[in-house]
Design an enzyme around this catalytic site. Structure first.
Site, PDB file in Angstrom:
ATOM      1  CB  SER A 163     -30.627 -15.520 -20.682  1.00  0.00           C
ATOM      2  OG  SER A 163     -31.787 -16.171 -20.216  1.00  0.00           O
ATOM      3  CB  SER A 177     -30.956 -16.339 -16.716  1.00  0.00           C
ATOM      4  OG  SER A 177     -30.124 -16.717 -17.784  1.00  0.00           O
ATOM      5  CE  LYS A 181     -26.448 -16.706 -17.123  1.00  0.00           C
ATOM      6  NZ  LYS A 181     -27.376 -16.813 -18.271  1.00  0.00           N
TER       7      LYS A 181
END
Lengths: 492, 485, 96
Positions: A184, A160, A85
């Site tokens: 997330s 997210s 990420k």
């Protein structure tokens, strides 16, 4: 040479690939080429990546092959393409948080997770998209692109860590890492039909993770199987002297522990998590999963987590307060976007931050600043931290009776792009099942447990006791062993 | 109307450590710009703080030296405000649970004369806490520039109660505080290097009034003298305002030590709302009895306590103690030499006059060098011989110089320099006879009962002896001869 | 606190150093008003005698020994700097 009829390399597990690499049936470079080719084939539609560097990845893969040839292979992740990420610092790679504020930022240092992954021989492959600064539940808040759910390109992958989930689901990475502050990792894992895990707070170092809410954030893995998640978690877990909140616990070999723990377990079903707002198909799939645990001989009982309804409120006070302070450093002075033509430094702050941050980030900074401001601290922040204590107590009370807790991960399957974007409160409420786990600092995992009629994945959340990741993974694997959701792939 | 001034000081002292407060990059001064940074110092995305253990030791030690209550538990808070020299735009500090509370600083006001001890007062402190320093902002033709070398250095904030009543007291406070910090090895407090910074809060009120007046904050006081001058200036300014019936405005003023003028700093658009909250990245600190005991054992005697002890125990004059006490190593050296020789006066004088001269003119590199070249035992031997008259005052300088180079004993040096004060008895007798013969007037005065006339002979005897005669022997010999004359 | 306190958006945005457009102010005012009303739900919880959660797993005295380690070389430290003069970060003039 791969056996006839087996899945494409990019859909295989770490466990299977590691065995082939070890047996010299496959090279890391071949594997990386397959993943690159897959990415090139589907990425235009999936949009999981902010950036990737094929040449660099192949060089890392070649280094892995060289190590192996010299008899110095480092373990199951050696040579495996691992997506990260775009909030996890890797030296020399972009670190953007999917924000205009950091659009051109290149990290001069390795965070601890990156350092450990490199030590494990993993190929750090690409920078995966997210909701800007990890704030969101759909990846629609990214400043750069909207990631699509590989199962239905009109729908969101969740957030997210939407890019991290989509990449694994689509075969653009074998495993990936995301971060989880209020769900997330778990929620996008559920929406994308893969395994996603948030460790106990303090198990994985946050040094090198762009901070959103310091007391809630954790890095965790996305994988196709529980065993792969165990391998990935093991690579990054462990006390770090560079993170004062990292806890000095013994880290077991999670993969080896799976075989030793067979249950049966005492499982709790919190009544507050099965009420209004839960999509009936999601409810049915989760009930079926619960039924399966009963068949395996587990005792399943109803429990109560009475302060559940306050979790979203407490979260949005604590997380925004912490992030309002954590994001103050993004000011265009030492790095990051600096507005042109600022007439003085004060103007520079106001304009750089106005231009660099998207709407959701601004909203949360404003809300966080408000709840900490003079006159409001006691009523909001202090109170929320007390409510947090009560939420944590609810879980610990429950754990006197049960080993783990089962809930749906998300109240709905993947929703359509744009459906919730206009209503922040509605978006916040979709975190309702995952958020308490972060407030309590507990480990949580989402596991695929079915599909809707429309072919959208459904996730089962399993919440564990503090630092009981080995047990949590075993409970998940007990269900996974008897189901083949992982064998189904999105049509891309 | 009689007014009194009420002054409180907020002092920032840079704590001496090898690395920074929340990361392990070296702390330092005067190095090339931005060479003492790391992700934590620069507040890069993903960086996290880790406490410096030695900085905690230093502040606990400071608290013990100043008689503070050391908190059993304390924590870290974020003080949120934006400024270009502050990388995170929050400062890690301590808000409502500081590590030290209370305590006091003993100060000495200027005395009536140089050799008289001034009045002593105890100035109570409110608290001491630890925080991190910010970078250095400078201005050039193109705008402003920032060097982050200083950012992250551990800083102690020491807050006094508003218990000071004059600019002189403020000066005395800072001098005394600096002495304690240096004694404790906590900081060198060099204001030029930014190791000690001071802001003052000044108000006035009618004498006898308990309520505090409106306070004005004075900043940018770059030396201890400027602190005194700035405060004196501000008191005068406030008195002038009061006397003409005006109201003192609460504000921050900037004092210019060069011009002696102050001006109001551009008032911020709003009052600071620091939005303090506990820093979630750091764990609390628990100080237990064992920790305090370990540090207490390392605490030196306080400067004024040492001074009082030297005065009482060794009966050395005040002026001598004023020189011996500020440098702890010098005082240690004095004490050892005084004890070994049994001659504290002589030891004190020799150190002040001779040794300090060597230190000042560079023949000695520092007190440790003095200690190496003239170990206390060797010095004590010298002092004892001085006391016995084996080395005269005239010869002392030569012997001292000789001791700087080489390790010969005082006896060997005396022999080598031909300084044996025990002049030949026969020679001495002859010099005395010559002196008496050469000064009939003195002889007549002495015989008529004027005792002091004997001094008229001593000069010529010493001259003839080239300083090698022992004064007592000279006196004895003269008296014997005069009795016969 | 019997009603939702007003959000002084101008003041808060100033504290946060974010310049909001009039359109953003209007939009945020409404959206955040909803959120603030929602989080006010917490006031109904009985928190008497409850300690705030400082850290999930209370540990104390987490520190490192005072040993200096090499930091970032100056080029790496400044590689992302928007403006620099020599090895200093450059900014528009700061009026003290």
């Amino acid at each position: 040479m791969k056996p006839a009829g087996s899945p494409a390399l990019f859909h295989q597990t770490v466990a299977a690939l590691a065995a082939q690499l070890e047996a010299r049936q496959l090279s890391a470079v071949e594997l990386m080429r397959a993943v690159i080719a897959r990415t090139e084939a589907v990425e235009e539609r999936v949009q999981a990546f902010n950036s990737h560097d094929a040449a660099d990845a192949l060089a890392q893969a070649a280094a892995s092959d060289a190590r192996r040839a010299a008899g110095q292979a480092r373990g199951p992740l050696d040579g495996i393409p691992v997506g990260l990420k775009d909030v996890i610092a890797v030296e020399g790679q972009p670190l953007t948080a999917s924000s205009r504020m950091l659009a051109n930022f290149v990290s001069p240092y390795d965070g601890t997770a990156a350092r450990k992954l490199k030590a494990a021989g993993a190929v750090c492959w690409g920078r995966l998209n997210l909701d800007e600064f990890a704030m969101g539940s759909s990846t629609e808040n990214s400043a750069f692109r909207t990631t699509r759910n590989p199962w239905d390109l009109e729908r969101v992958p969740g957030g997210s860590s939407g890019g991290s989930a989509a990449a694994v689901a689509a075969g653009e990475a074998i495993v990936s890492f995301g971060s989880d502050t209020g769900g997330s990792i778990r929620q996008p894992a559920a929406l994308c039909g893969i395994v996603g895990m948030k460790p106990t707070y303090g198990l994985v170092s946050r040094y090198g993770l762009i901070a959103f809410a310091s007391s809630l954030d954790q890095i965790g893995p996305f994988a196709r199987t529980v065993e792969d998640a165990a391998i990935a978690l093991g690579a990054v877990a462990g006390h770090d002297p560079l993170d004062s909140t990292s806890v000095p616990v013994e880290v077991p070999d999670y993969r080896a522990e799976l075989a030793k723990r067979r249950g049966p377990w005492k499982l709790g079903i919190p009544k507050e998590y099965f009420g209004a707002g839960l999509d009936p198909e999601v409810g049915a799939a989760v009930e079926a999963a619960i039924g399966h645990y009963r068949k395996l001989g587990c005792q399943v009982r109803e429990i109560s987590l009475p302060h559940t309804k306050y979790a979203v409120g407490a979260y949005y006070i604590i997380a925004t307060a912490e992030c309002s302070s954590n994001l103050s450093r993004y000011d265009g002075i030492r790095y990051g976007h600096r507005a042109a033509g600022a007439k003085d430094v004060v103007d520079l702050y106001f304009q750089s931050r106005a231009e660099g941050f998207g709407a959701e980030v601004k909203r949360r900074i404003i809300l966080g600043t408000y709840v900490l401001s003079s006159g409001y601290y006691d009523a909001y922040y202090l109170r929320a931290q007390k409510v947090r204590t009560l939420i944590r107590r609810d879980f610990l009370e429950a754990y006197k009776e049960v080993d783990a807790i089962l809930t749906p991960t998300s109240p709905t399957p993947a929703f359509k792009r744009g459906e919730k974007a206009a209503d922040p409160l509605a978006m916040y409420l979709s975190d309702t099942y995952t958020i308490g786990v972060n407030l309590a600092g507990l480990p949580g995992l989402s596991l695929p447990c079915g599909f809707t009629r429309d072919g959208l994945p459904i996730g089962l959340q399993i919440i564990g006791q503090p630092f009981a990741e080995a047990e949590l993974l075993a409970i998940a694997q007990a269900y996974e062993r008897d189901h083949d959701w992982v064998g189904r792939h999105p049509e891309l | 109307m009689n007014y009194e001034a009420v002054i409180g000081l907020e002092v920032h002292v840079q704590v001496r450590t090898k690395s920074k407060m929340f990361s392990r990059t070296a702390a330092g001064y005067g190095l090339p710009a931005n060479t003492l940074t790391d992700p934590v110092v620069l507040a890069l995305p993903g960086a996290l703080p880790v406490m410096n253990r030695a900085a905690l030791d230093q502040v606990v030690k400071a608290g013990l030296l100043l008689g503070c209550e050391i908190a059993a538990v304390c924590k870290w808070d974020r003080k949120n405000y934006f400024y270009p020299d502050s990388p995170k735009n929050y400062q890690i500090s301590q808000y409502d649970q500081p590590i030290c509370a209370g305590g006091s600083v003993e100060i000495e006001l200027p005395g009536a004369a140089r050799n008289v001890m001034g009045e002593h007062k105890r100035i109570p402190l409110t608290r001491i806490h630890l925080e991190e320093d910010v970078g250095k902002l400078s201005h050039d033709a193109g705008g402003s520039v920032i060097d982050f070398n200083r950012a992250g250095t551990p800083l102690m904030e020491i807050v006094s109660e508003p218990a000071l009543r004059s600019a002189d007291e403020a000066f005395a406070f800072l001098t005394a505080l600096k002495a304690v910090m240096i004694y404790g090895g906590i900081s060198d407090c060099d204001m030029e290097k930014g190791q000690l910074r001071c802001d003052a809060n000044i108000s006035i009120r009618p004498a006898g009034e308990a309520k505090l007046g409106t306070k004005v904050e004075l900043k940018n006081l770059n030396s201890i003298s400027f602190v005194r001058d700035g405060i004196a200036h501000e008191i005068r300014r406030q008195l002038a305002v009061a006397e003409r019936g005006g109201t003192i405005v609460q504000e921050t003023r900037d004092y210019d030590g060069q011009t002696g003028a102050s001006q109001s700093l551009r008032s911020k658009e709003m009052a600071h709302d620091y939005r303090y909250f506990p820093d979630p990245d750091l764990m609390p600190v628990r100080v237990d009895e064992a920790w305090k005991a370990r540090l207490r054992a390392e605490c030196p005697e306080l400067p004024f306590d040492r001074q009082r002890r030297f005065l009482e125990r060794y009966q050395v004059p005040y002026t001598i103690t004023s020189v011996l006490v500020p440098d702890r190593e010098l005082g240690d050296y004095f004490e050892e030499v005084a004890q070994l020789s049994g001659e504290p006066h002589l030891a004190g004088n020799w150190i002040i006059n001779t040794c300090l001269q060597f230190l000042n003119d560079g023949q000695l590199a520092g007190v440790p060098d003095l200690r190496t070249k003239i170990p206390p035992a060797r010095a004590a031997d010298f002092i004892r011989k001085r006391a016995a008259g084996a080395i005269t005052s005239a010869a002392a300088a030569g012997v001292s110089s000789a001791m700087l180079t080489g390790t010969a004993s005082t006896d060997e040096i005396i022999k080598a320099q031909g300084l044996d004060a025990r002049a030949d008895a026969g020679e001495l007798e002859q010099w005395c006879r010559d002196a008496i013969a050469g000064n009939p007037k003195a002889l007549a005065d002495f015989k008529s009962g004027k005792e002091s006339a004997i001094n008229g002979f001593k000069g010529p005897v010493m001259k003839a002896a080239k300083g090698k005669a022992d004064p007592r022997q000279v006196d004895e010999t003269l008296r014997r001869l005069l009795a016969q004359a | 606190m019997s009603q939702v306190p007003d959000l002084d958006l101008d003041q808060v945005a100033r504290l946060a150093r974010i310049a909001l457009t009039p359109e953003e102010k209007a939009r945020f005012s409404a959206q955040l008003g909803d959120v603030i009303a929602y989080i006010a739900l917490l006031k109904e919880v009985d928190v008497s005698g409850v300690e705030p959660t400082a850290h999930a797993f209370p540990v104390s005295n987490v520190w490192a020994e005072d040993v200096a380690q090499p930091g970032l070389p100056v080029e790496a430290a400044l590689r992302n700097a928007p403006a620099r003069r020599d090895n200093l970060i450059a900014v528009p003039k700061v009026v003290e």
